[in-house]
Write a protein that holds these residues in place. Structure first.
Motif, mmCIF file in Angstrom:
data_model
loop_
_atom_site.group_PDB
_atom_site.id
_atom_site.type_symbol
_atom_site.label_atom_id
_atom_site.label_comp_id
_atom_site.label_asym_id
_atom_site.label_seq_id
_atom_site.Cartn_x
_atom_site.Cartn_y
_atom_site.Cartn_z
ATOM 1 N N PHE A 220 0.812 -1.218 0.000
ATOM 2 C CA PHE A 220 0.000 0.000 0.000
ATOM 3 C C PHE A 220 0.846 1.270 0.000
ATOM 4 C CE2 PHE A 220 -1.649 3.397 2.762
ATOM 5 C CZ PHE A 220 -2.652 3.878 1.949
ATOM 6 N N ALA A 221 1.825 1.354 0.899
ATOM 7 C CA ALA A 221 2.567 2.604 1.084
ATOM 8 C C ALA A 221 3.271 3.034 -0.198
ATOM 9 C CB ALA A 221 3.569 2.451 2.228
ATOM 10 N N LEU A 222 3.904 2.074 -0.895
ATOM 11 C CA LEU A 222 4.606 2.417 -2.133
ATOM 12 C C LEU A 222 3.642 2.981 -3.168
ATOM 13 C CD1 LEU A 222 6.980 -0.673 -2.539
ATOM 14 C CD2 LEU A 222 7.530 1.570 -1.585
ATOM 15 N N ILE A 223 2.484 2.359 -3.268
ATOM 16 C CA ILE A 223 1.492 2.813 -4.242
ATOM 17 C C ILE A 223 0.982 4.205 -3.878
ATOM 18 C CG2 ILE A 223 -0.697 2.256 -5.361
ATOM 19 C CD1 ILE A 223 1.444 0.207 -5.904
ATOM 20 N N GLN A 224 0.646 4.392 -2.611
ATOM 21 C CA GLN A 224 0.055 5.650 -2.177
ATOM 22 C C GLN A 224 1.019 6.823 -2.321
ATOM 23 O OE1 GLN A 224 0.299 7.767 0.740
ATOM 24 N NE2 GLN A 224 -1.581 8.891 0.218
ATOM 25 N N LEU A 225 2.301 6.570 -2.071
ATOM 26 C CA LEU A 225 3.280 7.656 -2.094
ATOM 27 C C LEU A 225 3.867 7.918 -3.482
ATOM 28 C CD1 LEU A 225 5.171 6.764 1.210
ATOM 29 C CD2 LEU A 225 3.592 8.670 0.854
ATOM 30 N N LEU A 226 3.936 6.891 -4.313
ATOM 31 C CA LEU A 226 4.567 7.057 -5.621
ATOM 32 C C LEU A 226 3.578 7.388 -6.735
ATOM 33 C CD1 LEU A 226 7.300 4.245 -5.692
ATOM 34 C CD2 LEU A 226 7.658 6.717 -5.578
ATOM 35 N N THR A 227 2.449 6.675 -6.790
ATOM 36 C CA THR A 227 1.555 6.830 -7.945
ATOM 37 C C THR A 227 0.107 7.107 -7.588
ATOM 38 O OG1 THR A 227 1.071 4.456 -8.041
ATOM 39 C CG2 THR A 227 2.996 5.239 -9.276
ATOM 40 N N SER A 228 -0.293 6.856 -6.338
ATOM 41 C CA SER A 228 -1.707 6.985 -5.931
ATOM 42 C C SER A 228 -2.621 6.153 -6.828
ATOM 43 C CB SER A 228 -2.141 8.455 -5.940
ATOM 44 O OG SER A 228 -1.400 9.195 -4.995
ATOM 45 N N GLY A 229 -2.131 4.996 -7.233
ATOM 46 C CA GLY A 229 -2.930 4.088 -8.044
ATOM 47 C C GLY A 229 -2.928 4.375 -9.526
ATOM 48 N N GLY A 230 -2.383 5.496 -9.938
ATOM 49 C CA GLY A 230 -2.381 5.867 -11.356
ATOM 50 C C GLY A 230 -1.151 5.363 -12.070
ATOM 51 N N PRO A 231 -1.043 5.682 -13.334
ATOM 52 C CA PRO A 231 -2.065 6.364 -14.147
ATOM 53 C C PRO A 231 -3.154 5.403 -14.620
ATOM 54 C CG PRO A 231 -0.096 5.954 -15.448
ATOM 55 C CD PRO A 231 0.218 5.490 -14.063
ATOM 56 N N VAL A 232 -4.385 5.871 -14.584
ATOM 57 C CA VAL A 232 -5.564 5.114 -15.049
ATOM 58 C C VAL A 232 -5.628 3.749 -14.358
ATOM 59 C CG1 VAL A 232 -6.970 4.579 -17.064
ATOM 60 C CG2 VAL A 232 -5.086 6.198 -17.280
ATOM 61 N N TYR A 233 -5.444 3.725 -13.037
ATOM 62 C CA TYR A 233 -5.534 2.515 -12.231
ATOM 63 C C TYR A 233 -4.531 1.440 -12.641
ATOM 64 C CZ TYR A 233 -9.790 4.160 -9.951
ATOM 65 O OH TYR A 233 -10.686 4.876 -9.202
ATOM 66 N N SER A 234 -3.477 1.829 -13.330
ATOM 67 C CA SER A 234 -2.511 0.819 -13.783
ATOM 68 C C SER A 234 -1.637 0.302 -12.643
ATOM 69 C CB SER A 234 -1.617 1.406 -14.885
ATOM 70 O OG SER A 234 -0.882 2.514 -14.409
ATOM 71 N N THR A 235 -1.556 1.017 -11.529
ATOM 72 C CA THR A 235 -0.784 0.545 -10.380
ATOM 73 C C THR A 235 -1.651 0.380 -9.138
ATOM 74 O OG1 THR A 235 -0.188 2.810 -9.737
ATOM 75 C CG2 THR A 235 1.325 1.649 -11.216
ATOM 76 N N SER A 236 -2.955 0.510 -9.283
ATOM 77 C CA SER A 236 -3.845 0.375 -8.132
ATOM 78 C C SER A 236 -3.879 -1.071 -7.652
ATOM 79 C CB SER A 236 -5.258 0.826 -8.504
ATOM 80 O OG SER A 236 -6.141 0.668 -7.409
ATOM 81 N N THR A 237 -3.829 -1.261 -6.339
ATOM 82 C CA THR A 237 -3.933 -2.583 -5.739
ATOM 83 C C THR A 237 -5.199 -2.641 -4.889
ATOM 84 O OG1 THR A 237 -2.636 -1.917 -3.805
ATOM 85 C CG2 THR A 237 -1.434 -2.848 -5.685
ATOM 86 N N VAL A 238 -5.523 -3.833 -4.404
ATOM 87 C CA VAL A 238 -6.726 -3.972 -3.591
ATOM 88 C C VAL A 238 -6.593 -3.176 -2.293
ATOM 89 C CG1 VAL A 238 -8.215 -5.607 -2.382
ATOM 90 C CG2 VAL A 238 -7.223 -6.225 -4.586
#
Length: 319
Positions: free
Chosen positions: A256-274
């Motif tokens: 979660f932390a890496l996603i939230q700090l680096l990409t916030s799930g973007g671009p276009v949900y390409s890095t979003s996790t559950v």
């Protein structure tokens, strides 16, 4: 020789010149056993209370909330509607696919890389072995935020060192975290570098505990290095393999932390996790029931995969 059975199933063998001695001896032993039983649970009580308050209760509450339309304005029972909506939600399905892809790519690479490094450093001198273990373990004990900030600088499209190095070979600058083709790969690289520390420490310790006589006997019989690894090292490392595989899988699912700090799930949900989806639905959109349903689904998936891993890798492990 007389045998006396106490109500707590303790058998006392007592003999003293044919005398029948019961009295204080039985009471003292019985009292000691009761006090020991009580003290054991008193020592367990703080950890058990912490588990009930901060683990068991939130889990049960999360499952309960998942059957409600729970938001800042409403709290009404809707049954399985949250779960039905999840499997119709393209964003959730994409997040689940990204999460599974993270696990499928990250876990094998972490295991193979950690084992390769451990096999190469466990025979070195103590100073060199400690140095390499410290280098690889440093990201595991560092702050996730600080590591993420450093990687954000590395991946920066304008002044990042990665684009500078690729530019030396004539490549055009790449927006590593802003391009759907490279964003998830960039996250995987960061995740791997922060996940290999503990496995290397455990593998070096486990390999060092394998009796050298086994390896020496195999070398005398002219076994190749691959045969030694396949027939001796790998089976004896199976308990460590099981632990590392299960823990690494769970940690990757909970990324979660890496996603939230680096990409916030973007671009276009390409890095979003559950896990990021749970955070987004609960704390950004206020859909607590929907987010709880996502958490329940994630817990079920992790449980199923963990059971499969225990079945496959735990068959030769003694519990």
């Amino acid at each position: 020789m007389k045998i006396f059975k106490l109500p707590i199933n303790i058998i006392i063998f007592h003999q003293r010149n044919g005398e029948k001695v019961v009295g204080t001896t039985v009471r003292k032993i019985k009292g000691y056993v009761i006090r020991d039983w009580m003290m054991s649970y008193l020592f367990l009580l703080p950890a058990f209370g912490f588990f009930l308050l901060f683990v068991a209760y939130p889990m049960i509450k999360g499952v309960y909330i998942s059957f409600f339309d729970y938001s800042l304005r409403d709290f009404s029972f809707i049954g399985l509607d949250n779960y039905i909506s999840l499997f119709k939600d393209d964003n959730f399905m994409k997040s689940m696919g990204n999460t599974l892809l993270l696990v499928v790519i990250t876990v094998p690479i972490v295991i193979i890389f950690s084992l390769f490094v451990s096999m190469n450093i466990y025979k070195k001198k103590e100073f060199a072995r400690s140095f390499f273990r410290g280098v690889f373990y440093l990201p595991a004990v560092s702050s996730v935020v600080s590591i993420t900030v450093v990687w954000g600088w590395i991946y920066h499209p304008n002044y990042g060192i990665l684009n500078y190095l690729t530019g030396l070979f004539g490549m055009e600058p790449v927006s590593w975290l802003g391009d759907t083709r490279t964003a998830l790969l960039a996250i995987i690289v960061v995740l791997i570098t922060t996940s290999v520390g503990q496995p290397i420490i455990l593998y070096v310790a486990s390999i060092g505990n394998i009796p050298t006589s086994y390896i020496e006997a195999a070398e005398i019989d002219r076994a190749t290095p691959w045969q030694i690894f396949q027939k001796i090292l790998w089976p004896m490392l199976m308990p460590t393999n099981l632990y590392i595989i299960v823990i690494t899988t769970i940690n990757t699912f909970q990324c979660f932390a890496l996603i939230q700090l680096l990409t916030s799930g973007g671009p276009v949900y390409s890095t979003s996790t559950v896990m990021y989806g749970v955070y987004e639905q609960a704390f950004m959109l206020g859909h607590f029931g929907y987010a709880s349903a996502m958490g329940v689904i994630l817990a079920i998936v992790i449980g199923i995969i963990s059971i499969i891993q225990f079945k496959y890798f735990g068959s030769d492990v003694e519990y």
